[in-house]
Design a protein around this motif. Structure first.
Motif, mmCIF file in Angstrom:
data_model
loop_
_atom_site.group_PDB
_atom_site.id
_atom_site.type_symbol
_atom_site.label_atom_id
_atom_site.label_comp_id
_atom_site.label_asym_id
_atom_site.label_seq_id
_atom_site.Cartn_x
_atom_site.Cartn_y
_atom_site.Cartn_z
ATOM 1 N N LEU A 1 -10.204 -8.924 27.958
ATOM 2 C CA LEU A 1 -10.919 -8.952 26.689
ATOM 3 C C LEU A 1 -12.098 -9.911 26.715
ATOM 4 O O LEU A 1 -12.139 -10.842 27.518
ATOM 5 N N ASP A 2 -13.001 -9.681 25.754
ATOM 6 C CA ASP A 2 -14.082 -10.649 25.560
ATOM 7 C C ASP A 2 -13.934 -11.258 24.164
ATOM 8 O O ASP A 2 -13.102 -12.142 23.961
ATOM 9 N N ASN A 3 -14.647 -10.711 23.184
ATOM 10 C CA ASN A 3 -14.756 -11.439 21.913
ATOM 11 C C ASN A 3 -13.772 -10.994 20.836
ATOM 12 O O ASN A 3 -13.404 -9.825 20.753
ATOM 13 N N ALA A 4 -13.414 -11.977 19.995
ATOM 14 C CA ALA A 4 -12.505 -11.744 18.882
ATOM 15 C C ALA A 4 -13.237 -11.044 17.730
ATOM 16 O O ALA A 4 -14.443 -10.828 17.778
ATOM 17 N N TRP B 1 -12.952 -20.431 24.025
ATOM 18 C CA TRP B 1 -13.722 -20.198 25.245
ATOM 19 C C TRP B 1 -15.010 -19.484 24.907
ATOM 20 O O TRP B 1 -14.975 -18.446 24.255
ATOM 21 N N PHE B 2 -16.154 -20.000 25.338
ATOM 22 C CA PHE B 2 -17.452 -19.360 25.119
ATOM 23 C C PHE B 2 -17.597 -18.871 23.674
ATOM 24 O O PHE B 2 -18.034 -17.754 23.409
ATOM 25 N N VAL B 3 -17.215 -19.724 22.753
ATOM 26 C CA VAL B 3 -17.309 -19.548 21.300
ATOM 27 C C VAL B 3 -16.393 -18.450 20.787
ATOM 28 O O VAL B 3 -15.456 -18.712 20.038
ATOM 29 N N SER B 4 -16.674 -17.193 21.153
ATOM 30 C CA SER B 4 -16.016 -16.125 20.410
ATOM 31 C C SER B 4 -14.892 -15.407 21.144
ATOM 32 O O SER B 4 -14.358 -14.426 20.637
ATOM 33 N N ASP B 5 -14.509 -15.885 22.329
ATOM 34 C CA ASP B 5 -13.512 -15.132 23.100
ATOM 35 C C ASP B 5 -12.134 -15.141 22.433
ATOM 36 O O ASP B 5 -11.773 -16.071 21.712
ATOM 37 N N VAL B 6 -11.378 -14.070 22.725
ATOM 38 C CA VAL B 6 -10.088 -13.856 22.047
ATOM 39 C C VAL B 6 -9.011 -14.808 22.568
ATOM 40 O O VAL B 6 -8.801 -14.906 23.784
HETATM 41 MG MG MG Z 1 -17.487 -13.835 24.848
#
Ligand code: MG
Ligand code: F6P
Length: 519
Positions: A306-309, A341-346
């Motif tokens: 996954l990347d962002n939440a 992590w990196f502001v918006s990661d899940v």
């Molecule tokens: Mg991200």
């Protein structure tokens, strides 16, 4: 005139060259010969052949030249010099706000200490300090971090270490500000922002929930061929929904208006058709052939790194839901991060928040009853998938290290083995793409399988698909004309690599012997 002195080695080995400056002769040392080099040709600037051979690749020396914070031409420079301090400043504001909401003295003192550590991190970051080891805070990744620092980054600072490592290190140090505390170990300075973006995405959220709340079924009287084609079209559109859901990560939204965010999140069919031309490396059709063949065999396991939440995770889940319902996958594993992590990661908390808020939340006061009900039903179904073991959420420590995925098989063999049992692993977003490709200056025509190294070539490597909107310097997989395409965009649209306007959908060839043949 430059000069070097050569000292004979006692064992008869090649003489060691030592600069005359600052060198000292110990008593009894052999006499030193001074060579005057005034008549030799002057030094030339040789071009180094790239890619480096695999044995010469390491985290400080990627296969192609690294991006580093001091490279003014690269996004690394703006990120290390401006974006990261801004993000850290906002994080400090968030923790201060939380502190002001507390009443217990113990909690307040403990959080004030976290804030002091954040201030120190700000001093280190803005003063370009050297990268020190991570304090042992009992996280499972400490030894991986400190091994990498000791082997490759001793004496390196935020600006001269490769950008990918330096940026990841900053988020690890930010976590350390809290992880060594007593009461605030799991505090997430980005949590408020992550929740906010989802609640500000109402239009796109309901666009999808109103279409997918009812379980997916084919229209009556369709032939098998027509059903297959309907599946294909739906798969292609939803892959795009999942892809473009990545264009709105919070670290880049700092200055965007509501209108700009809405247009990025538009999920309508016309918009998707128009945006397909912005997919510069496009393996969408190969991807369909791949999932179709997975279904024909047994139906299988698909993984999402996954990347962002928030909105992006919601799009990922809509896509994963379709994969399950259409039988294209039997089980889905989602891989998130253990800490912010990196502001918006899940993180796990973001995962749970999304599913629970969809069912029980009061996030969208302006929504109609029907819209709210559609979201609730979707959330109920997803929670049921979790209970049934069809959806599994995981968080391996390796995902929050500074290593690229070229080192996944050597530094996290358990995770590599786990992924190798998957039929298809989606890597979402820009950071995952940077890690797949070693975040370096590879030519845009570099084939994806070459750019991801061992993730394509190591024994047992699973088939990989990168769904990434382009938001940073590395661009590969654009085909034989890729270098020309990139050059033209450089000339015509400076900033094209960080705008999120362009994307890639790139698929690796997969395990030898299990390849789908593409026309
Ligand atoms: Mg991200
Ligand atoms: O700070 C730069 C960066 O790491 C870029 O990779 C990208 O702009 C962003 O942060 C993260 O993007 P994503 O959430 O898509 O990985």
């Amino acid at each position: 005139m430059s000069s070097i002195s050569a000292k004979s080695e006692p064992n008869g080995a090649e003489p060691t060259a030592v600069t005359t400056k600052g060198s000292r002769l110990s008593p009894g040392a052999p006499p030193r010969v001074t060579l005057h080099l005034g008549h030799l040709p002057s030094k030339t600037n040789m071009s180094v052949p790239y890619p480096r051979s695999p044995s010469r690749v390491d985290p400080n020396n990627p296969p192609w030249p690294a991006f580093r914070g001091y490279h003014r031409y690269s996004f690394a420079h703006a990120t290390m010099g401006v974006r990261l301090p801004t993000i850290l400043g906002k994080a400090i504001d968030d923790a201060s706000r939380t502190l002001n909401e507390q009443s217990s003295e113990d909690l307040i003192i403990d959080l004030a200490n976290c804030l002091e550590r954040m201030d120190q991190l700000m001093v280190d970051l803005s003063g370009n300090a050297k990268l020190r080891p991570i304090i042992d805070d009992a996280e499972a990744d400490v030894s991986l971090w400190n091994k990498e620092i000791a082997k490759y980054f001793q004496g390196k600072d935020f600006m001269n270490a490769p950008w990918l490592f330096a940026e990841a290190y900053k988020y690890r140090r930010l976590h350390e500000c809290f992880s060594v505390s007593k009461y605030w170990k799991d505090y997430d300075v980005f949590y408020r922002q992550k929740c906010d973006t989802f609640s500000r995405s109402a239009e796109a959220v309901f666009e999808l929930s109103m279409r997918f709340a009812e379980p997916f079924s084919h229209a009556a009287n369709l032939s098998d061929a027509e059903k297959l084609d309907a599946d294909r079209l739906m798969f292609l559109e939803l892959t795009q929904v999942c892809l473009w859901g990545n264009s709105t990560d919070l670290s880049l939204l700092i200055n965007m208006s509501e209108e700009q965010i809405k247009s990025l999140q538009s999920t309508g069919g016309d918009h998707l058709a128009a945006t397909e031309k912005n997919i510069l490396g496009n393996h969408l059709n190969r991807l369909w052939e791949t999932v179709k063949s997975i279904r024909e065999k047994t139906g299988g396991r698909v993984d999402f790194v996954l990347d962002n939440a928030g909105f992006e995770l919601y799009c990922d889940c809509v896509y994963a839901d379709f994969l399950i319902q259409s039988g294209l996958a039997k089980q889905i594993h989602f891989h998130g991060k253990r800490y912010p992590w990196f502001v918006s990661d899940v993180t796990r908390k973001d995962w749970e928040w999304l599913l629970n808020i969809m069912v029980y939340g009061h996030l969208f006061p302006k929504a109609t009853e029907v819209e709210r009900e559609s979201l609730r039903r979707l959330g109920e179904r997803w929670k049921q998938y979790e209970r049934d073991g069809k959806w599994v959420y995981e968080q391996h420590p390796f995902w929050c290290t500074g290593y690229t995925f070229w080192d996944l098989h050597s530094e996290a063999p358990d995770l590599f083995l786990h992924l190798s049992r998957s039929d298809l692993v989606f890597f979402k977003g820009d950071l995952n793409h940077r890690k797949l490709t070693y975040d370096c200056h590879a030519p845009a025509s570099t084939p994806f399988d070459v750019a991801i190294g061992p993730m394509a070539s190591a024994a047992g490597a699973p088939r990989i698909c990168s769904l990434r909107t382009i938001k940073s310097d590395v661009v590969v997989g654009l085909g034989d004309d890729g270098d020309l395409i990139a050059k033209k965009l450089d000339d015509d649209e400076p900033g094209w690599k960080i705008s999120g306007k362009y994307a890639v959908v790139l698929l690796s060839d997969g395990r030898p012997g299990e390849k789908v043949r593409f026309a």
